[in-house]
Write a protein that holds these residues in place. Structure first.
Motif, short mmCIF file in Angstrom:
data_model
loop_
_atom_site.label_atom_id
_atom_site.label_comp_id
_atom_site.label_asym_id
_atom_site.label_seq_id
_atom_site.Cartn_x
_atom_site.Cartn_y
_atom_site.Cartn_z
N MET A 1 6.70 40.10 -18.57
CA MET A 1 7.37 39.58 -19.94
C MET A 1 8.78 40.29 -19.76
O MET A 1 8.97 41.49 -19.35
CB MET A 1 6.61 40.07 -21.03
CG MET A 1 7.23 39.82 -22.23
SD MET A 1 6.56 40.52 -23.62
CE MET A 1 7.24 42.23 -23.45
N GLU A 2 9.91 39.57 -19.86
CA GLU A 2 10.98 40.04 -20.06
C GLU A 2 11.12 40.97 -21.22
O GLU A 2 10.92 40.79 -22.37
CB GLU A 2 12.10 38.85 -20.46
CG GLU A 2 13.64 39.32 -20.40
CD GLU A 2 14.55 38.16 -20.60
OE1 GLU A 2 15.70 38.50 -20.46
OE2 GLU A 2 13.84 37.01 -20.58
N GLN A 3 11.57 42.19 -20.87
CA GLN A 3 12.03 43.24 -22.05
C GLN A 3 13.17 43.30 -22.65
O GLN A 3 14.11 43.15 -22.01
CB GLN A 3 11.67 44.56 -21.29
CG GLN A 3 10.22 44.74 -20.77
CD GLN A 3 9.06 44.73 -21.87
OE1 GLN A 3 9.33 45.12 -22.88
NE2 GLN A 3 7.89 44.06 -21.55
N HIS A 4 13.20 43.47 -23.98
CA HIS A 4 14.39 43.43 -24.73
C HIS A 4 14.44 44.45 -25.59
O HIS A 4 13.25 44.89 -26.13
CB HIS A 4 14.74 42.30 -25.61
CG HIS A 4 14.60 40.85 -24.77
ND1 HIS A 4 15.82 40.54 -24.18
CD2 HIS A 4 13.95 40.17 -24.32
CE1 HIS A 4 15.72 39.41 -23.28
NE2 HIS A 4 14.45 39.24 -23.47
N ASP A 312 16.49 30.74 -32.13
CA ASP A 312 17.73 31.91 -31.81
C ASP A 312 18.94 31.13 -32.40
O ASP A 312 19.00 30.02 -32.95
CB ASP A 312 18.10 32.11 -30.40
CG ASP A 312 18.41 30.92 -29.59
OD1 ASP A 312 18.69 29.69 -30.07
OD2 ASP A 312 18.37 30.98 -28.16
N TYR A 318 11.35 29.52 -29.74
CA TYR A 318 10.71 30.62 -29.09
C TYR A 318 9.51 30.01 -28.36
O TYR A 318 8.78 29.43 -28.68
CB TYR A 318 10.16 31.87 -30.28
CG TYR A 318 9.67 32.84 -29.63
CD1 TYR A 318 10.42 33.73 -28.88
CD2 TYR A 318 8.34 33.12 -29.58
CE1 TYR A 318 9.91 34.90 -28.50
CE2 TYR A 318 7.82 34.36 -29.13
CZ TYR A 318 8.52 35.17 -28.35
OH TYR A 318 7.80 36.28 -27.83
N ASP A 319 9.46 30.47 -27.10
CA ASP A 319 8.55 30.04 -26.18
C ASP A 319 7.54 31.28 -25.90
O ASP A 319 7.65 31.99 -24.86
CB ASP A 319 9.02 29.57 -25.04
CG ASP A 319 7.86 28.93 -24.05
OD1 ASP A 319 6.92 28.95 -24.41
OD2 ASP A 319 8.25 28.93 -22.90
N ARG A 323 7.71 33.16 -22.22
CA ARG A 323 8.28 34.78 -22.14
C ARG A 323 7.20 35.91 -21.91
O ARG A 323 7.38 37.03 -21.49
CB ARG A 323 8.82 35.20 -23.69
CG ARG A 323 10.16 34.44 -23.95
CD ARG A 323 10.63 34.48 -25.25
NE ARG A 323 11.38 35.68 -25.58
CZ ARG A 323 12.69 35.90 -25.44
NH1 ARG A 323 13.47 35.06 -25.10
NH2 ARG A 323 13.17 36.87 -25.51
N PHE A 324 5.92 35.71 -22.09
CA PHE A 324 4.85 36.64 -21.93
C PHE A 324 4.13 36.15 -20.43
O PHE A 324 3.02 36.79 -20.30
CB PHE A 324 3.93 36.67 -23.03
CG PHE A 324 4.30 37.41 -24.36
CD1 PHE A 324 3.71 38.73 -24.22
CD2 PHE A 324 5.33 37.10 -25.00
CE1 PHE A 324 4.28 39.74 -25.44
CE2 PHE A 324 5.78 38.00 -26.10
CZ PHE A 324 5.46 39.17 -26.30
N TYR A 327 2.31 39.06 -18.00
CA TYR A 327 2.05 40.10 -19.09
C TYR A 327 0.78 40.46 -19.53
O TYR A 327 0.13 39.63 -19.89
CB TYR A 327 2.95 39.85 -20.37
CG TYR A 327 2.83 41.20 -21.22
CD1 TYR A 327 3.37 42.50 -21.14
CD2 TYR A 327 2.16 40.98 -22.50
CE1 TYR A 327 3.02 43.36 -21.98
CE2 TYR A 327 2.12 42.06 -23.52
CZ TYR A 327 2.57 43.25 -23.24
OH TYR A 327 2.13 44.20 -24.04
N ASP A 342 9.61 41.02 -29.75
CA ASP A 342 10.41 39.86 -28.67
C ASP A 342 10.76 38.79 -29.82
O ASP A 342 12.01 38.40 -29.58
CB ASP A 342 9.44 39.48 -27.89
CG ASP A 342 10.16 38.79 -26.60
OD1 ASP A 342 11.16 39.34 -26.09
OD2 ASP A 342 9.80 37.60 -26.31
N HIS A 346 14.98 37.46 -30.38
CA HIS A 346 15.09 36.01 -29.94
C HIS A 346 15.92 35.56 -31.15
O HIS A 346 16.95 34.74 -30.84
CB HIS A 346 13.66 35.32 -29.66
CG HIS A 346 14.19 33.73 -29.46
ND1 HIS A 346 14.45 33.58 -28.20
CD2 HIS A 346 13.79 32.92 -30.35
CE1 HIS A 346 14.60 31.97 -28.44
NE2 HIS A 346 14.01 31.64 -29.78
#
Length: 367
Positions: A1-4, A312, A318-319, A323-324, A327, A342, A346
Protein backbone atom coordinates in the motif's frame (compact mmCIF):
# COMPACT_ATOMS: atom_id res chain seq x y z
CA UNK A 1 0.00 0.00 0.00
CA UNK A 2 1.29 3.43 -0.87
CA UNK A 3 2.00 5.30 2.34
CA UNK A 4 1.00 8.93 2.83
CA UNK A 5 1.30 11.31 5.72
CA UNK A 6 -1.49 13.83 6.04
CA UNK A 7 -0.35 17.41 6.61
CA UNK A 8 -1.91 18.81 9.80
CA UNK A 9 -3.79 22.08 9.59
CA UNK A 10 -1.70 25.13 10.37
CA UNK A 11 -4.19 26.22 13.02
CA UNK A 12 -3.82 22.88 14.79
CA UNK A 13 -0.05 23.09 14.62
CA UNK A 14 -0.10 26.52 16.23
CA UNK A 15 -2.87 25.67 18.70
CA UNK A 16 -0.65 25.61 21.78
CA UNK A 17 0.63 29.12 20.95
CA UNK A 18 -2.78 30.75 20.55
CA UNK A 19 -3.10 31.88 24.20
CA UNK A 20 0.09 33.92 23.71
CA UNK A 21 -1.38 35.91 20.81
CA UNK A 22 -2.88 38.72 22.96
CA UNK A 23 0.46 39.26 24.74
CA UNK A 24 2.29 39.28 21.40
CA UNK A 25 -0.07 41.94 20.04
CA UNK A 26 0.43 44.12 23.12
CA UNK A 27 4.19 43.69 22.82
CA UNK A 28 3.96 44.71 19.16
CA UNK A 29 1.92 47.78 20.13
CA UNK A 30 4.62 48.91 22.58
CA UNK A 31 7.32 48.27 19.97
CA UNK A 32 5.43 50.37 17.40
CA UNK A 33 4.97 53.22 19.90
CA UNK A 34 8.67 53.21 20.81
CA UNK A 35 10.03 53.01 17.25
CA UNK A 36 7.75 55.44 15.43
CA UNK A 37 7.22 59.21 15.67
CA UNK A 38 5.23 60.38 18.68
CA UNK A 39 2.24 61.32 16.55
CA UNK A 40 1.84 57.70 15.35
CA UNK A 41 -0.53 55.68 17.55
CA UNK A 42 -0.61 51.88 18.00
CA UNK A 43 -4.15 51.99 19.39
CA UNK A 44 -5.36 49.44 16.83
CA UNK A 45 -2.86 46.88 18.16
CA UNK A 46 -3.91 47.53 21.77
CA UNK A 47 -7.55 46.97 20.76
CA UNK A 48 -6.65 43.86 18.74
CA UNK A 49 -4.78 42.37 21.69
CA UNK A 50 -7.76 42.88 24.00
CA UNK A 51 -10.35 41.52 21.54
CA UNK A 52 -8.16 38.51 20.73
CA UNK A 53 -8.11 37.60 24.41
CA UNK A 54 -11.91 37.25 24.51
CA UNK A 55 -12.18 33.89 22.65
CA UNK A 56 -8.75 32.57 23.67
CA UNK A 57 -8.47 33.28 27.40
CA UNK A 58 -10.60 33.01 30.52
CA UNK A 59 -12.61 35.94 31.86
CA UNK A 60 -9.82 36.72 34.31
CA UNK A 61 -7.26 36.55 31.50
CA UNK A 62 -9.38 38.83 29.31
CA UNK A 63 -9.77 41.42 32.09
CA UNK A 64 -6.04 41.23 32.86
CA UNK A 65 -5.23 41.75 29.18
CA UNK A 66 -7.51 44.79 29.05
CA UNK A 67 -5.99 46.29 32.19
CA UNK A 68 -2.46 45.64 30.90
CA UNK A 69 -3.27 47.27 27.57
CA UNK A 70 -4.68 50.32 29.34
CA UNK A 71 -1.60 50.65 31.57
CA UNK A 72 0.80 50.21 28.65
CA UNK A 73 -1.03 52.79 26.55
CA UNK A 74 -1.03 55.24 29.46
CA UNK A 75 2.70 54.57 30.02
CA UNK A 76 3.44 55.38 26.37
CA UNK A 77 1.57 58.66 26.64
CA UNK A 78 3.51 59.51 29.81
CA UNK A 79 6.80 58.53 28.16
CA UNK A 80 6.18 60.89 25.25
CA UNK A 81 5.17 63.76 27.54
CA UNK A 82 1.40 63.81 27.04
CA UNK A 83 -0.35 65.01 30.20
CA UNK A 84 -4.12 64.86 30.00
CA UNK A 85 -4.51 66.11 26.45
CA UNK A 86 -7.60 65.45 24.36
CA UNK A 87 -6.10 62.72 22.11
CA UNK A 88 -4.72 60.91 25.15
CA UNK A 89 -8.08 60.78 26.95
CA UNK A 90 -9.88 59.78 23.75
CA UNK A 91 -7.55 56.85 23.08
CA UNK A 92 -7.58 55.65 26.70
CA UNK A 93 -11.38 55.79 26.67
CA UNK A 94 -11.40 53.70 23.49
CA UNK A 95 -9.10 51.10 25.04
CA UNK A 96 -11.29 50.95 28.15
CA UNK A 97 -14.42 50.50 26.06
CA UNK A 98 -12.80 47.71 24.05
CA UNK A 99 -11.80 45.98 27.30
CA UNK A 100 -15.41 46.07 28.56
CA UNK A 101 -16.70 44.75 25.21
CA UNK A 102 -14.06 41.99 25.26
CA UNK A 103 -15.21 40.84 28.71
CA UNK A 104 -18.79 40.66 27.43
CA UNK A 105 -17.70 38.72 24.34
CA UNK A 106 -15.72 36.34 26.53
CA UNK A 107 -18.88 35.43 28.48
CA UNK A 108 -20.86 35.09 25.26
CA UNK A 109 -18.27 32.73 23.76
CA UNK A 110 -18.19 30.73 26.99
CA UNK A 111 -21.96 30.17 27.02
CA UNK A 112 -22.01 29.29 23.31
CA UNK A 113 -19.21 26.80 23.88
CA UNK A 114 -21.13 25.29 26.79
CA UNK A 115 -24.24 24.88 24.62
CA UNK A 116 -22.19 23.34 21.80
CA UNK A 117 -20.52 20.91 24.19
CA UNK A 118 -23.93 19.91 25.55
CA UNK A 119 -25.24 19.34 22.01
CA UNK A 120 -22.19 17.21 21.21
CA UNK A 121 -22.69 15.15 24.35
CA UNK A 122 -26.32 14.55 23.38
CA UNK A 123 -25.31 13.60 19.83
CA UNK A 124 -22.68 11.21 21.18
CA UNK A 125 -25.28 9.62 23.49
CA UNK A 126 -27.66 9.19 20.53
CA UNK A 127 -24.90 7.56 18.52
CA UNK A 128 -24.09 5.12 21.33
CA UNK A 129 -27.78 4.25 21.60
CA UNK A 130 -28.44 3.86 17.87
CA UNK A 131 -25.00 2.66 16.73
CA UNK A 132 -23.31 1.00 19.71
CA UNK A 133 -19.81 -0.31 19.20
CA UNK A 134 -19.77 -3.95 18.11
CA UNK A 135 -18.31 -6.56 20.45
CA UNK A 136 -14.54 -6.86 20.26
CA UNK A 137 -14.74 -10.61 19.75
CA UNK A 138 -17.05 -13.60 19.45
CA UNK A 139 -15.35 -16.97 19.33
CA UNK A 140 -12.72 -16.87 16.57
CA UNK A 141 -14.12 -13.62 15.14
CA UNK A 142 -12.73 -10.16 15.93
CA UNK A 143 -14.54 -6.91 15.05
CA UNK A 144 -13.79 -3.23 14.56
CA UNK A 145 -16.04 -0.39 13.40
CA UNK A 146 -15.69 3.27 12.49
CA UNK A 147 -18.26 5.93 11.61
CA UNK A 148 -17.74 9.37 10.12
CA UNK A 149 -20.70 11.63 9.40
CA UNK A 150 -20.55 13.97 6.43
CA UNK A 151 -21.37 17.03 8.54
CA UNK A 152 -18.57 18.35 10.68
CA UNK A 153 -19.20 17.68 14.40
CA UNK A 154 -22.15 15.44 13.56
CA UNK A 155 -22.11 12.01 15.19
CA UNK A 156 -24.73 10.13 13.24
CA UNK A 157 -26.29 10.21 9.81
CA UNK A 158 -27.87 7.79 7.37
CA UNK A 159 -25.42 4.88 7.56
CA UNK A 160 -25.84 1.92 9.89
CA UNK A 161 -24.10 -1.22 11.10
CA UNK A 162 -24.71 -3.87 13.75
CA UNK A 163 -23.25 -7.14 14.98
CA UNK A 164 -25.34 -9.75 16.82
CA UNK A 165 -24.17 -13.07 18.27
CA UNK A 166 -27.08 -15.46 17.71
CA UNK A 167 -27.81 -19.21 18.10
CA UNK A 168 -27.36 -19.46 14.32
CA UNK A 169 -23.93 -17.81 14.24
CA UNK A 170 -22.69 -14.23 14.25
CA UNK A 171 -24.77 -11.97 12.00
CA UNK A 172 -23.76 -8.53 10.77
CA UNK A 173 -25.41 -5.83 8.73
CA UNK A 174 -24.22 -2.63 7.13
CA UNK A 175 -26.53 -0.27 5.28
CA UNK A 176 -27.04 3.15 3.77
CA UNK A 177 -30.35 5.00 4.00
CA UNK A 178 -31.03 6.95 0.83
CA UNK A 179 -32.00 10.16 2.52
CA UNK A 180 -30.79 12.86 4.88
CA UNK A 181 -31.74 14.48 8.16
CA UNK A 182 -33.94 13.13 10.92
CA UNK A 183 -35.91 10.89 8.53
CA UNK A 184 -32.70 9.01 7.77
CA UNK A 185 -31.75 8.76 11.45
CA UNK A 186 -35.21 7.39 12.26
CA UNK A 187 -34.87 4.83 9.48
CA UNK A 188 -31.46 3.83 10.86
CA UNK A 189 -32.88 3.30 14.35
CA UNK A 190 -35.85 1.28 13.03
CA UNK A 191 -33.67 -0.90 10.79
CA UNK A 192 -31.13 -1.71 13.48
CA UNK A 193 -33.88 -2.49 15.98
CA UNK A 194 -35.51 -4.89 13.53
CA UNK A 195 -32.20 -6.51 12.66
CA UNK A 196 -31.24 -7.14 16.29
CA UNK A 197 -34.60 -8.70 17.09
CA UNK A 198 -34.91 -10.74 13.88
CA UNK A 199 -31.30 -11.96 13.94
CA UNK A 200 -31.98 -13.78 17.21
CA UNK A 201 -35.24 -15.37 16.01
CA UNK A 202 -34.97 -16.12 12.30
CA UNK A 203 -33.13 -19.43 11.68
CA UNK A 204 -32.51 -18.71 7.99
CA UNK A 205 -30.59 -15.83 6.49
CA UNK A 206 -33.27 -15.33 3.85
CA UNK A 207 -35.92 -15.08 6.58
CA UNK A 208 -33.85 -12.42 8.34
CA UNK A 209 -33.58 -10.36 5.15
CA UNK A 210 -37.32 -10.69 4.56
CA UNK A 211 -37.98 -9.28 8.05
CA UNK A 212 -35.71 -6.34 7.24
CA UNK A 213 -37.54 -5.84 3.96
CA UNK A 214 -40.91 -5.61 5.69
CA UNK A 215 -39.55 -3.23 8.34
CA UNK A 216 -38.12 -0.87 5.72
CA UNK A 217 -41.35 -0.93 3.71
CA UNK A 218 -43.33 -0.14 6.88
CA UNK A 219 -40.96 2.72 7.74
CA UNK A 220 -41.41 4.20 4.28
CA UNK A 221 -45.18 4.11 4.67
CA UNK A 222 -45.04 5.63 8.15
CA UNK A 223 -42.63 8.40 7.17
CA UNK A 224 -45.15 9.86 4.75
CA UNK A 225 -42.28 11.41 2.81
CA UNK A 226 -40.92 9.41 -0.09
CA UNK A 227 -38.81 12.41 -1.06
CA UNK A 228 -36.80 12.53 2.15
CA UNK A 229 -36.35 8.79 2.62
CA UNK A 230 -36.17 8.11 -1.14
CA UNK A 231 -37.83 4.77 -0.59
CA UNK A 232 -35.02 2.29 0.07
CA UNK A 233 -31.93 1.22 1.99
CA UNK A 234 -28.96 -0.50 0.40
CA UNK A 235 -27.29 -3.08 2.60
CA UNK A 236 -25.24 -6.23 3.06
CA UNK A 237 -26.17 -8.91 5.59
CA UNK A 238 -23.40 -11.34 6.57
CA UNK A 239 -23.68 -14.56 8.55
CA UNK A 240 -20.72 -16.44 10.04
CA UNK A 241 -21.88 -19.97 10.92
CA UNK A 242 -20.39 -21.53 14.02
CA UNK A 243 -17.46 -23.92 13.60
CA UNK A 244 -17.18 -22.99 9.95
CA UNK A 245 -14.58 -21.03 8.02
CA UNK A 246 -17.00 -19.42 5.62
CA UNK A 247 -19.30 -16.42 5.45
CA UNK A 248 -22.73 -16.16 3.82
CA UNK A 249 -23.59 -12.85 2.20
CA UNK A 250 -26.78 -11.23 0.97
CA UNK A 251 -26.16 -8.04 -0.99
CA UNK A 252 -29.16 -5.78 -1.55
CA UNK A 253 -27.89 -3.12 -3.94
CA UNK A 254 -24.89 -2.23 -1.78
CA UNK A 255 -21.17 -1.79 -2.63
CA UNK A 256 -19.46 -5.19 -2.72
CA UNK A 257 -17.55 -6.13 0.46
CA UNK A 258 -13.77 -6.41 0.33
CA UNK A 259 -11.91 -9.56 1.36
CA UNK A 260 -8.33 -9.21 2.59
CA UNK A 261 -6.20 -12.33 2.38
CA UNK A 262 -2.41 -12.68 2.62
CA UNK A 263 -0.99 -9.96 0.32
CA UNK A 264 -4.21 -9.86 -1.72
CA UNK A 265 -7.46 -7.94 -1.59
CA UNK A 266 -10.52 -8.26 -3.80
CA UNK A 267 -14.16 -7.29 -4.03
CA UNK A 268 -16.73 -10.00 -3.18
CA UNK A 269 -19.25 -9.35 -5.91
CA UNK A 270 -22.70 -10.96 -5.56
CA UNK A 271 -23.49 -13.78 -7.98
CA UNK A 272 -26.78 -12.02 -8.71
CA UNK A 273 -27.55 -8.36 -8.14
CA UNK A 274 -30.25 -7.72 -5.56
CA UNK A 275 -32.57 -4.75 -5.22
CA UNK A 276 -32.23 -2.46 -2.19
CA UNK A 277 -34.40 -3.07 0.86
CA UNK A 278 -37.78 -1.44 0.44
CA UNK A 279 -38.13 -2.36 -3.24
CA UNK A 280 -39.54 -5.88 -2.83
CA UNK A 281 -42.46 -5.09 -5.14
CA UNK A 282 -39.97 -5.05 -8.02
CA UNK A 283 -38.04 -8.17 -6.98
CA UNK A 284 -38.44 -11.61 -8.54
CA UNK A 285 -37.00 -14.97 -7.52
CA UNK A 286 -35.58 -16.22 -4.21
CA UNK A 287 -33.02 -14.39 -2.11
CA UNK A 288 -29.47 -14.69 -3.48
CA UNK A 289 -27.11 -16.02 -0.78
CA UNK A 290 -23.41 -16.27 -1.65
CA UNK A 291 -21.05 -18.46 0.40
CA UNK A 292 -17.42 -17.33 0.55
CA UNK A 293 -14.47 -19.07 2.20
CA UNK A 294 -13.22 -17.14 5.23
CA UNK A 295 -9.98 -18.74 6.46
CA UNK A 296 -7.84 -17.85 9.47
CA UNK A 297 -6.29 -14.39 9.08
CA UNK A 298 -8.82 -13.21 6.51
CA UNK A 299 -10.52 -9.83 7.02
CA UNK A 300 -13.91 -8.99 5.56
CA UNK A 301 -14.57 -5.28 5.17
CA UNK A 302 -18.15 -4.05 4.97
CA UNK A 303 -18.52 -0.38 4.12
CA UNK A 304 -20.86 2.25 2.75
CA UNK A 305 -20.38 4.20 -0.46
CA UNK A 306 -18.90 7.15 1.41
CA UNK A 307 -15.64 5.21 1.08
CA UNK A 308 -15.59 4.40 -2.64
CA UNK A 309 -17.25 7.68 -3.67
CA UNK A 310 -14.75 9.85 -1.81
CA UNK A 311 -13.07 12.13 -4.36
CA UNK A 312 -9.86 14.10 -4.53
CA UNK A 313 -9.66 17.69 -5.73
CA UNK A 314 -9.66 16.49 -9.36
CA UNK A 315 -12.82 14.43 -8.88
CA UNK A 316 -11.07 11.04 -8.94
CA UNK A 317 -12.86 8.40 -6.86
CA UNK A 318 -11.04 6.58 -4.08
CA UNK A 319 -9.99 3.03 -5.02
CA UNK A 320 -9.36 1.02 -1.84
CA UNK A 321 -8.48 -2.23 -3.65
CA UNK A 322 -5.91 -0.53 -5.84
CA UNK A 323 -4.34 1.44 -3.01
CA UNK A 324 -4.21 -1.51 -0.58
CA UNK A 325 -2.93 -4.11 -3.03
CA UNK A 326 -0.14 -6.11 -1.40
CA UNK A 327 -0.99 -4.80 2.08
CA UNK A 328 -1.54 -7.36 4.81
CA UNK A 329 -3.31 -5.69 7.75
CA UNK A 330 -2.35 -7.04 11.18
CA UNK A 331 -5.95 -6.78 12.41
CA UNK A 332 -9.31 -5.09 11.86
CA UNK A 333 -8.53 -1.99 13.94
CA UNK A 334 -5.22 -1.43 12.15
CA UNK A 335 -6.94 -1.86 8.79
CA UNK A 336 -9.62 0.72 9.54
CA UNK A 337 -7.11 3.21 10.94
CA UNK A 338 -4.92 2.87 7.84
CA UNK A 339 -7.93 3.08 5.54
CA UNK A 340 -9.33 6.24 7.13
CA UNK A 341 -5.93 7.93 7.14
CA UNK A 342 -5.49 7.12 3.45
CA UNK A 343 -8.99 8.36 2.55
CA UNK A 344 -8.34 11.66 4.34
CA UNK A 345 -5.13 12.09 2.36
CA UNK A 346 -6.95 11.34 -0.89
CA UNK A 347 -9.76 13.83 -0.22
CA UNK A 348 -7.68 16.47 1.50
CA UNK A 349 -9.91 16.16 4.55
CA UNK A 350 -13.15 16.95 2.70
CA UNK A 351 -16.25 14.87 3.48
CA UNK A 352 -19.34 14.85 1.29
CA UNK A 353 -21.08 11.69 2.49
CA UNK A 354 -21.41 9.57 5.62
CA UNK A 355 -18.99 6.67 5.87
CA UNK A 356 -19.43 3.51 7.95
CA UNK A 357 -16.81 0.76 8.12
CA UNK A 358 -17.11 -2.67 9.74
CA UNK A 359 -14.16 -5.09 9.64
CA UNK A 360 -14.32 -8.74 10.74
CA UNK A 361 -11.37 -11.12 10.95
CA UNK A 362 -11.12 -14.85 11.60
CA UNK A 363 -8.48 -15.99 14.08
CA UNK A 364 -7.72 -19.52 15.27
CA UNK A 365 -10.26 -20.57 17.89
CA UNK A 366 -8.27 -21.61 20.91
CA UNK A 367 -11.35 -22.17 23.02
Amino acid sequence: MEQHVARPEVWQQLGKWRPLLPAMLLFSAVAVDLTTPRDVSASALYAAGILTAAPLLSLRGTILTGATALLLDFAMFWYFGYRGSGPELSELSMVTTVAVVAAFLNRLVYHLHTQLRSARDIAAAVQRAVLPDPPKASGPLRFAARYEAAQTDAHIGGDLYAVVDTPFGVRCVIGDVRGKGMEAVRAVAASIGTFREAALREPSLSGLVERLERAVAHEIQQSGSMTELEGFITGVVAEFPRRSKEVRLVNRGHPAPMLFLTDTVRYVEPSRSGLPLGMSDLATGPECIDTVMFPDGAILLLYTDGLTEARDEKGVFYDPVGRFAGYTPPGPDALLDALLADVHVHTGGRRTDDMALLAITHTPDNG
